[in-house]
Write a protein that holds these residues in place. Structure first.
Motif, PDB file in Angstrom:
ATOM      1  N   TYR A   1      -3.865   3.513   0.057  1.00  0.00           N
ATOM      2  CA  TYR A   1      -4.423   3.215  -1.179  1.00  0.00           C
ATOM      3  C   TYR A   1      -2.982   2.731  -2.251  1.00  0.00           C
ATOM      4  O   TYR A   1      -2.603   2.394  -2.141  1.00  0.00           O
ATOM      5  N   ASP A   2      -4.345   1.569  -2.749  1.00  0.00           N
ATOM      6  CA  ASP A   2      -3.407   0.657  -3.711  1.00  0.00           C
ATOM      7  C   ASP A   2      -1.832   2.246  -4.772  1.00  0.00           C
ATOM      8  O   ASP A   2      -0.954   0.949  -5.316  1.00  0.00           O
TER       9      ASP A   2
ATOM     10  N   ASN B   1      -6.773   3.568  -5.914  1.00  0.00           N
ATOM     11  CA  ASN B   1      -7.641   1.375  -6.055  1.00  0.00           C
ATOM     12  C   ASN B   1      -8.934   1.452  -6.573  1.00  0.00           C
ATOM     13  O   ASN B   1      -9.557   2.026  -7.727  1.00  0.00           O
ATOM     14  N   LYS B   2      -8.870  -0.637  -6.752  1.00  0.00           N
ATOM     15  CA  LYS B   2      -9.368  -1.135  -8.046  1.00  0.00           C
ATOM     16  C   LYS B   2      -9.385  -0.267  -9.345  1.00  0.00           C
ATOM     17  O   LYS B   2     -10.287  -0.825  -9.652  1.00  0.00           O
TER      18      LYS B   2
ATOM     19  N   LYS C   1       1.005  -0.728   0.306  1.00  0.00           N
ATOM     20  CA  LYS C   1       0.007  -0.302   0.056  1.00  0.00           C
ATOM     21  C   LYS C   1       0.641   1.313  -0.130  1.00  0.00           C
ATOM     22  O   LYS C   1       1.985   1.756   0.687  1.00  0.00           O
TER      23      LYS C   1
END
Length: 412
Positions: free
Chosen positions: A21-22, A42-43, A8
């Motif tokens: 967050y990613d 994110n995603k 992260k």
């Protein structure tokens, strides 16, 4: 700054960890330093986080920009192949492509390039220009935010035009046709524009009034760059190359420098009577004031004139030390020095310096002699004199705390 732990990423602001967050990217501070924005992933979706608040998710985000007054924010976004500009969270019209959003000086308007069909347009609010095959550079607002200037390219006719219009994109006035045109610069009073142009293998500086009906070309050169106006807008200054010679042009006067190139825009004194520029030769840089070359340095920040224009100061790096130089006289050496400024009456100079990894404010007399070094902190920024010159004010950080410091400099 951005940091990572395991898989992260997160932003750390004043030693406090923000949400993970990613991925995170493009951290941007507002002009007043009080707000922060960045892109977060994110995603598989990316959104802009402003002051800790997440915006809508998109396929892509680019060019995050705060307004000059720091109150507004704009950025480009992509969704399902369409691009648009988001202003204060509100999405604009969709286009096949967009350029970087540009705020007006008064922060009320945003202009950008956008493509629709086979044409590109300048967009301000819900208004679009008539269109061109390409725009060479982002649009430029006049200082009073009443006019907009941009450069159109028309491939079929093999011409490039400078255009000035109102911010309602009405009253279009085009200049002469050239093969190429550089970035447009407005005079401080907004009454004239200047730009570099190329025709038949030669380069010119072109100056015209805002209506474009009183244009004047400079002498022909091999190249021109770094075009600017004096404070009162009456003088034009630029750098030029001609047959291997490096020249500083001031209106119709040419001054030759023994230099490989010029660095930064030339700087005028407050009364516009003197000019300072930074030149480079053989990997070394030096300040040139009124045609006289100064000390050779490894690096130099833009010079600053005193309020009465009689002295000049700049931060530099010389022989491995950070030094402040006043009229070719070196101050003491530090690890680094930053942002020397004169007091309102020109009797004092203040700057930031680093020694032993800590930062502190230095106050010197008008000749650069150190009068006082204030206590050190982990970091210091935004130092300035009070209007009466009796105090120096700055923000300081230490031991995870922030302070506004007000130090007395009168009678030092």
């Amino acid at each position: 700054y951005a940091a990572q732990k395991e898989n992260k990423q997160f932003v750390v602001i004043n030693d406090k960890k923000d949400k993970s967050y990613d991925g995170v990217r493009n951290i941007v501070f507002s002009p007043d330093g009080r707000r922060i924005a960045y892109g977060a992933i994110n995603k598989g979706k990316i959104f802009v986080v402003v002051d800790g608040k997440e915006g809508s998710p998109y396929d892509g985000v680019r060019d995050i920009e705060f307004s000059p007054d720091s109150r507004r924010i704009a950025y480009g976004a992509t969704r399902e192949g369409k691009m648009f500009v988001v202003v204060d969270g509100k999405e604009g019209n969709s286009y096949a492509g967009i350029g970087k959003p540009v705020f007006s000086p008064d922060s009320r308007m945003i202009a950008y390039e956008a493509s629709k069909g086979r044409k590109w347009h300048i967009v301000i609010g819900d208004k679009e220009s008539m269109g061109a095959d390409m725009y060479y550079a982002p649009p430029v607002f006049s200082p009073d935010s009443k006019l907009i200037a941009y450069i159109e390219q028309h491939f079929k006719d093999k011409k490039t035009l400078r255009v000035v219009s109102s911010t309602a994109l009405m009253g279009r006035k085009a200049g002469k046709e050239y093969e190429a045109i550089g970035q447009v610069v407005f005079s401080p009073d907004g009454l004239r524009v200047a730009y570099g142009a190329r025709r038949d293998g030669q380069s010119f500086v072109v100056v015209s009034n805002f209506a474009g009906d009183a244009e004047k070309e400079s002498y022909a050169y091999d190249s021109v760059s770094n075009i600017g106006f004096s404070h009162d807008g009456r003088k034009i200054v630029y750098f030029a190359k001609k047959k291997g010679r490096s020249l500083l042009g001031v209106d119709e006067e040419e001054r030759e420098y023994k230099a490989d190139k010029m660095v930064y825009l030339p700087v005028f004194s407050p009364d516009d009577s003197r000019i300072a520029s930074v030149a480079m030769k053989g990997g070394k840089v030096f300040v040139v004031v009124d045609g006289k070359a100064g000390l050779l340095c490894d690096d130099i920040a833009p010079p600053v004139f005193s309020p009465d224009g009689s002295r000049i100061v700049y931060a530099s790096r010389r022989e491995g030390r950070g030094v402040v130089i006043v009229d070719d006289k070196e101050g003491p050496g530090y690890e680094l020095v930053y942002n020397p400024v004169f007091s309102p009456d020109g009797s004092r100079i203040a700057y930031r310096a680093i020694k032993n990894g800590l930062m502190f404010v230095v106050v010197a007399d008008k000749n650069g002699n150190v009068v006082k070094e204030f206590p050190p902190y982990e970091f210091i920024w935004m130092h300035t004199f009070s209007p009466d010159g009796k105090f120096i004010v700055y923000a300081a950080k230490g031991k995870q705390e922030l302070w506004w410091k007000v130090e007395k400099v009168e009678n030092l």
